[in-house]
Design a protein around this motif. Structure first.
Motif, PDB file in Angstrom:
ATOM      1  N   TRP A   8     -11.004   7.037  -0.955  1.00  0.00           N
ATOM      2  CA  TRP A   8      -9.849   6.542  -0.215  1.00  0.00           C
ATOM      3  C   TRP A   8      -9.801   5.022  -0.291  1.00  0.00           C
ATOM      4  N   GLU A   9      -8.604   4.484  -0.348  1.00  0.00           N
ATOM      5  CA  GLU A   9      -8.386   3.035  -0.266  1.00  0.00           C
ATOM      6  C   GLU A   9      -7.218   2.792   0.673  1.00  0.00           C
ATOM      7  N   LYS A  10      -7.364   1.754   1.503  1.00  0.00           N
ATOM      8  CA  LYS A  10      -6.319   1.458   2.472  1.00  0.00           C
ATOM      9  C   LYS A  10      -5.326   0.466   1.883  1.00  0.00           C
ATOM     10  N   VAL A  11      -4.055   0.792   1.964  1.00  0.00           N
ATOM     11  CA  VAL A  11      -2.971  -0.073   1.512  1.00  0.00           C
ATOM     12  C   VAL A  11      -2.045  -0.268   2.702  1.00  0.00           C
ATOM     13  N   GLY A  12      -2.139  -1.419   3.322  1.00  0.00           N
ATOM     14  CA  GLY A  12      -1.395  -1.640   4.551  1.00  0.00           C
ATOM     15  C   GLY A  12      -1.963  -0.765   5.638  1.00  0.00           C
ATOM     16  N   ASP A  13      -1.157   0.016   6.284  1.00  0.00           N
ATOM     17  CA  ASP A  13      -1.621   0.911   7.342  1.00  0.00           C
ATOM     18  C   ASP A  13      -1.753   2.348   6.846  1.00  0.00           C
ATOM     19  N   ARG A  14      -1.760   2.557   5.533  1.00  0.00           N
ATOM     20  CA  ARG A  14      -1.852   3.906   4.992  1.00  0.00           C
ATOM     21  C   ARG A  14      -3.014   3.997   4.012  1.00  0.00           C
ATOM     22  N   PHE A  15      -3.480   5.242   3.825  1.00  0.00           N
ATOM     23  CA  PHE A  15      -4.587   5.488   2.906  1.00  0.00           C
ATOM     24  C   PHE A  15      -4.074   6.158   1.643  1.00  0.00           C
ATOM     25  N   TYR A  16      -4.647   5.764   0.514  1.00  0.00           N
ATOM     26  CA  TYR A  16      -4.358   6.399  -0.768  1.00  0.00           C
ATOM     27  C   TYR A  16      -5.678   6.827  -1.389  1.00  0.00           C
ATOM     28  N   ARG A  17      -5.634   7.916  -2.149  1.00  0.00           N
ATOM     29  CA  ARG A  17      -6.860   8.407  -2.783  1.00  0.00           C
ATOM     30  C   ARG A  17      -6.620   8.654  -4.263  1.00  0.00           C
ATOM     31  N   ASP A 269       6.479   6.604  -1.156  1.00  0.00           N
ATOM     32  CA  ASP A 269       5.967   5.591  -0.238  1.00  0.00           C
ATOM     33  C   ASP A 269       5.432   4.351  -0.924  1.00  0.00           C
ATOM     34  N   ALA A 270       5.144   4.429  -2.212  1.00  0.00           N
ATOM     35  CA  ALA A 270       4.515   3.299  -2.886  1.00  0.00           C
ATOM     36  C   ALA A 270       5.022   3.191  -4.322  1.00  0.00           C
ATOM     37  N   VAL A 271       4.840   1.982  -4.880  1.00  0.00           N
ATOM     38  CA  VAL A 271       5.267   1.696  -6.247  1.00  0.00           C
ATOM     39  C   VAL A 271       4.048   1.289  -7.061  1.00  0.00           C
ATOM     40  N   MET A 272       4.025   1.703  -8.331  1.00  0.00           N
ATOM     41  CA  MET A 272       2.910   1.366  -9.207  1.00  0.00           C
ATOM     42  C   MET A 272       3.412   0.553 -10.399  1.00  0.00           C
ATOM     43  N   LEU A 273       2.698  -0.538 -10.678  1.00  0.00           N
ATOM     44  CA  LEU A 273       2.948  -1.362 -11.848  1.00  0.00           C
ATOM     45  C   LEU A 273       1.782  -1.174 -12.801  1.00  0.00           C
ATOM     46  N   ALA A 274       2.047  -0.929 -14.065  1.00  0.00           N
ATOM     47  CA  ALA A 274       0.974  -0.659 -15.023  1.00  0.00           C
ATOM     48  C   ALA A 274       1.071  -1.612 -16.195  1.00  0.00           C
ATOM     49  N   ASP A 277      -4.452  -2.146 -19.098  1.00  0.00           N
ATOM     50  CA  ASP A 277      -5.657  -1.596 -18.466  1.00  0.00           C
ATOM     51  C   ASP A 277      -5.728  -1.941 -16.989  1.00  0.00           C
ATOM     52  N   GLU A 278      -4.582  -2.224 -16.395  1.00  0.00           N
ATOM     53  CA  GLU A 278      -4.554  -2.637 -14.987  1.00  0.00           C
ATOM     54  C   GLU A 278      -3.363  -1.994 -14.296  1.00  0.00           C
ATOM     55  N   VAL A 279      -3.585  -1.510 -13.073  1.00  0.00           N
ATOM     56  CA  VAL A 279      -2.527  -0.868 -12.294  1.00  0.00           C
ATOM     57  C   VAL A 279      -2.502  -1.479 -10.904  1.00  0.00           C
ATOM     58  N   HIS A 280      -1.312  -1.864 -10.430  1.00  0.00           N
ATOM     59  CA  HIS A 280      -1.130  -2.356  -9.077  1.00  0.00           C
ATOM     60  C   HIS A 280      -0.402  -1.286  -8.264  1.00  0.00           C
ATOM     61  N   LEU A 281      -0.960  -0.973  -7.111  1.00  0.00           N
ATOM     62  CA  LEU A 281      -0.310  -0.042  -6.183  1.00  0.00           C
ATOM     63  C   LEU A 281       0.261  -0.860  -5.040  1.00  0.00           C
ATOM     64  N   ILE A 282       1.561  -0.814  -4.847  1.00  0.00           N
ATOM     65  CA  ILE A 282       2.242  -1.613  -3.836  1.00  0.00           C
ATOM     66  C   ILE A 282       2.736  -0.684  -2.740  1.00  0.00           C
ATOM     67  N   GLY A 283       2.219  -0.882  -1.548  1.00  0.00           N
ATOM     68  CA  GLY A 283       2.613  -0.072  -0.417  1.00  0.00           C
ATOM     69  C   GLY A 283       3.664  -0.753   0.428  1.00  0.00           C
ATOM     70  N   PRO A 284       3.942  -0.208   1.604  1.00  0.00           N
ATOM     71  CA  PRO A 284       4.933  -0.816   2.501  1.00  0.00           C
ATOM     72  C   PRO A 284       4.530  -2.229   2.918  1.00  0.00           C
ATOM     73  N   ASN A 285       5.555  -3.058   3.156  1.00  0.00           N
ATOM     74  CA  ASN A 285       5.370  -4.434   3.651  1.00  0.00           C
ATOM     75  C   ASN A 285       4.601  -5.306   2.666  1.00  0.00           C
ATOM     76  N   GLY A 286       4.647  -4.977   1.381  1.00  0.00           N
ATOM     77  CA  GLY A 286       4.038  -5.819   0.372  1.00  0.00           C
ATOM     78  C   GLY A 286       2.544  -5.669   0.219  1.00  0.00           C
ATOM     79  N   ALA A 287       1.896  -4.761   0.950  1.00  0.00           N
ATOM     80  CA  ALA A 287       0.455  -4.530   0.795  1.00  0.00           C
ATOM     81  C   ALA A 287       0.194  -3.956  -0.588  1.00  0.00           C
ATOM     82  N   SER A 288      -0.952  -4.325  -1.183  1.00  0.00           N
ATOM     83  CA  SER A 288      -1.198  -3.896  -2.555  1.00  0.00           C
ATOM     84  C   SER A 288      -2.665  -3.563  -2.776  1.00  0.00           C
TER      85      SER A 288
END
Length: 825
Positions: A8-17, A269-274, A277-288
């Motif tokens: 699990w990883e926390k992105v803002g106030d939510r968890f992603y796995r 709920d989230a956006v992914m930039l790829a 060899d790198e991926v950014h997960l962007i959650g609500p309120n700009g958390a990444s």
């Protein structure tokens, strides 16, 4: 066993796995960065095609051949499809795992299964001339953009009807995306096109500038529910806005010097930039959150997350479901978490288990439900079992609890765990499974030739298995190297006594492979003639097809076969098929009688049915208008009967001769009397002559045609009555006898309203009783005459009844007659 929250990883106030599904997916020699990758929804297959615009390592002439490789997510090669239509501009999948491939000339191939069989159509609208630039897909359709910026959409793969959308401005397009029809107010597809500094919304009728600043936009991505849109600007900013462009949800600064190669949504709920060899997960309120990989990574979005594909692994990134977070979150004291802990304590035989149960007793139903839901969301079998144990413990304590959800989840997990195995490679989540349905999941197993597992799952879920067996048998007859008799025995033995089996499908597969003898053998085991016959016709087995149709007793099917055979076979061959098949002959005869007279003539000639042929010519003669044509037809009919051995042919020949004579007479009458007699029968001709005053001509024709005397008298009587020639009728009454009796004269004259003349014929009806003659006098209005008849018969009762009908002076006369009988007594 590792903690369920370890990934699990926390992105803002939510968890992603990020769940690792499979290891060592592709061989290291497979350069993923040089491939276009497309994945089917709901954990289906993935298609790989070498990107022709990228430099590749030379691997010999064999490797240089274009092909589309279809893999499972576990890296198992399912099928290699040879490609021969030029550059590929679109590669996508439908919801039911059909592979869509669009070439640069607008050719679209739809591969209906994973074995290479396809249907093909063209986009049209100038696609071949201007060429296709790119395509965007959704589960039931796609949009293609041409080099001239024209947009063509196909909204259904089952019935593809390409449609041209409104034309956007003819400027450079930086990026574009599609909003599926299900998520638009117009219920038609809408396209977002980034041109210049803004974005245009294009639909079927209009192009609208949404007037956005800060362009150009290098990437546009629409959320799975169609409510949100992600925009990636030229300066590395990420905007998330509503799809109606009214509200800005959030923004994120990537600080990247190069734009990402892909932008996708992870659920809603989230956006992914790829990047490579790198991926950014962007959650609500700009958390990444950032992920780094050893090699090139491809993003494959799905209903509730994104799959990350590298050479080394296949992983699934998703938002942690609420039920799972409720159970496993660190420090959680929710009822479900306490219930799970109670199971752990119970396994350790600790009294704390009982304390936990008492602590959540009031919330126990909710805790059980949450544990069941969390079990469905888990990929790890150990935690599935633990959660189901917790739910089982909780429901065993409750007095009333419906176990439907528990049982359904257990069944679903057993099936999901089976198909997630690396040998199958279907890493489908519980939410995807519910959207896909069990029947379609079984179909995916069939397409992969996993027949044993498909049968076991079908039996476990109480689903029909006939499709599995039929597909297996079809593959057997296509690929087996055994002799045809052995293949037939194997297939029949396997399919014997199986419900819902269609041998016609298997036979058709054999026929398509050029095994006609095997197809015929298999069709003998098909119980439905309606299934047998069309294939037998396609196999050019007309006699067998006709016999099967006749055995079925279905006249519609027999008619269908005969219709097809008549189109295909020469007429002589067609008639030979009818020999010794009386039912088929009767069907042809009944059909041809009203639709194809020439075919009926040929049939009668072929069967040497001279009398039927002559009658057909006679009926044609009656329908003719020209007298000479009628005569010619009748001569042909008489000639046809000339050599007939039928005893009744002489009678028919005489009838035809008389008909010819009648036609000549009528033609003469038409010319001489300037009246229309043609087409009338002999009786009608005589009746018209009598009524028009040509009685002598009528007598002559009656004599020439030897009309029976009774018939002539009837015609003469009716003609005179119609003519109202009362004098002639009175002259007739003076004759001593009538061949038809005198009662018809009375009835006809009385019916014409002449009571006085009708009365003349009453005394001549000597064959009738006095009472009947009395009634006839009454009908003529001659009450006294009626009484005289009754007096002769000494019928006092009749006289008394007659007195009631009398009026005026006739009453006294009838009374006098009655009195005569009284004085005699």
């Amino acid at each position: 066993m590792s903690s369920p929250t370890a990934n699990w990883e926390k992105v803002g106030d939510r968890f992603y796995r990020k769940i690792k599904l499979y290891d060592a997916v592709f061989d290291q020699d497979l350069e993923l960065e040089n491939y276009i990758v497309a994945g089917a929804p709901y954990g289906g297959a993935i298609a790989l095609f070498r990107d022709p615009e990228k430099i590749q390592t030379y691997r010999g002439t064999q490797a240089a051949k274009s092909s589309i490789d279809v893999y499972s997510y576990a890296g198992k090669l399912i099928r290699r499809i040879n490609w021969d239509k030029g550059a590929i501009r679109g590669l996508g999948w439908s919801e039911d795992e059909r592979l869509l491939v669009i070439a640069d000339d607008g050719t679209v191939r739809c591969y209906n299964d994973l074995q290479g069989d396809f249907t093909q159509f063209s986009l049209g609208f100038g696609a071949e001339q201007h060429k296709v630039r790119a395509c965007r897909f959704w589960p039931s359709g796609f949009v293609a953009i041409l080099m001239n910026n024209h947009l063509i959409t196909v909204v259904s793969y089952g019935e593809p009807r390409p449609k041209l959308l409104a034309v956007p401005p003819e400027e450079e397009i930086h990026s574009w995306a599609v909003i599926p029809p299900a998520y638009t107010l117009s219920r038609s597809v809408e396209v977002l096109v980034a041109i210049g500094q803004t974005i245009y919304l294009v639909d079927s009728s209009d192009t609208e500038d949404r007037v956005l600043p800060n362009g150009p936009f290098n990437h546009i991505s629409v959320s799975p529910n169609g409510l949100y849109v992600t925009l990636y600007t030229d300066d590395g900013m990420v905007w998330v806005i509503t799809s109606d462009f009214q509200n800005k949800i959030g923004e994120y600064e990537s600080r990247a010097k190069t734009p990402p190669k892909d932008v996708q949504w992870c659920g809603n709920d989230a956006v992914m930039l790829a990047w490579e060899d790198e991926v950014h997960l962007i959650g609500p309120n700009g958390a990444s959150l950032k992920y780094y990989f050893d090699g090139w990574v491809h993003l494959i979005p799905d209903l509730d997350g994104v799959r990350l594909i590298t050479n080394d692994a296949c992983e699934f990134l998703q938002k942690v479901p609420d039920c799972t977070e409720d159970v496993f979150k660190l420090g959680s004291n929710s009822p479900a978490s306490v219930l799970l802990d109670a199971v752990d304590q119970l396994e350790r035989k600790s009294p704390k288990a009982d304390e936990n149960i008492r602590l959540i007793r009031s919330n126990l139903p909710d805790a059980v439900g949450t544990c069941v839901q969390a079990a469905g969301q888990e990929f790890n079998v150990h935690w599935q079992k633990q959660l189901l144990k917790a739910a089982s413990l909780g429901k065993s304590i409750l007095d009333l609890y419906s176990s439907d959800d528990f049982v359904g989840t257990c069944e679903a997990l057993r099936m999901l765990n089976a198909v997630r195995d690396y040998r199958i490679g279907l890493p489908i989540s519980y939410d995807q499974y519910r959207r896909l349905t069990p029947l379609k999941l079984v179909q995916r197993l069939i397409d992969r030739h996993e027949y044993l597992l498909a049968i076991r799952l079908s039996e476990y879920l109480r689903l029909p298995t006939n499709k599995v067996y039929v597909h297996w048998a079809s593959q057997k007859v296509r690929t087996s190297l055994d002799d045809e008799d052995t293949i037939c025995n194997t297939v029949v033995h396997k399919l014997d006594n199986k419900a819902g089996i269609s041998f016609e499908v298997v036979a058709r597969a054999a026929y398509d492979e050029g095994r006609s003898h095997l197809a015929t053998q298999l069709l003998n085991h098909e119980t439905r003639a309606g299934k047998q016959v069309p294939l037998l016709l396609a196999m050019e087995e007309p006699e067998i097809a006709l016999d099967k149709a006749l055995e079925s007793g279905d006249t519609d099917l027999v008619f269908y076969v005969l219709l097809q055979l008549k189109k295909k076979l020469p007429l002589a061959s067609f008639f030979r098929l009818l020999t010794n098949r009386p039912i088929a002959t009767a069907v042809v005869e009944a059909s041809a009688r009203g639709q194809d007279q020439e075919l009926l003539k040929d049939l009668y000639y072929q069967d040497d049915r001279r009398l039927d042929g002559a009658n057909l010519l006679f009926s044609e003669a009656l329908n003719q208008t020209a007298p000479q044509t009628k005569v010619d037809k009748l001569k042909l009919a008489a000639k046809l009967l000339g050599d007939s051995k039928d005893p009744s042919s002489n009678l028919y020949s005489r009838s035809y001769a008389e008909a010819q004579a009648l036609i000549r007479v009528q033609a003469s009458l038409d010319q001489e009397l300037d009246a229309h007699y043609s087409g009338l029968s002999l009786n009608e001709t005589l009746l018209r002559l009598i009524t028009t005053g040509y009685g002598k001509r009528a007598i002559k024709i009656q004599s020439d045609f030897k009309l029976p005397e009774k018939t002539w008298w009837w015609l003469r009587l009716r003609g005179l009555v119609i003519k109202r020639d009362w004098g002639e009728i009175e002259e007739v009454s003076k004759q001593r006898r009538s061949p038809i009796g005198w009662e018809p004269f009375f009835n006809e004259v009385l019916g014409a309203g002449n009571q006085k003349l009708a009365g003349i014929f009453v005394p001549k009806c000597t064959a009738l009783s006095a009472q009947e003659r009395s009634e006839m006098w009454v009908k003529c209005g001659m009450i006294v005459k009626a009484g005289e008849e009754l007096v002769k018969a000494k019928d006092v009762n009749g006289l008394e009844e007659l007195r009631e009908k009398a009026s005026g002076s006739s009453v006294a006369e009838i009374q006098r007659m009655i009195a005569q009988f009284g004085s005699r007594r």
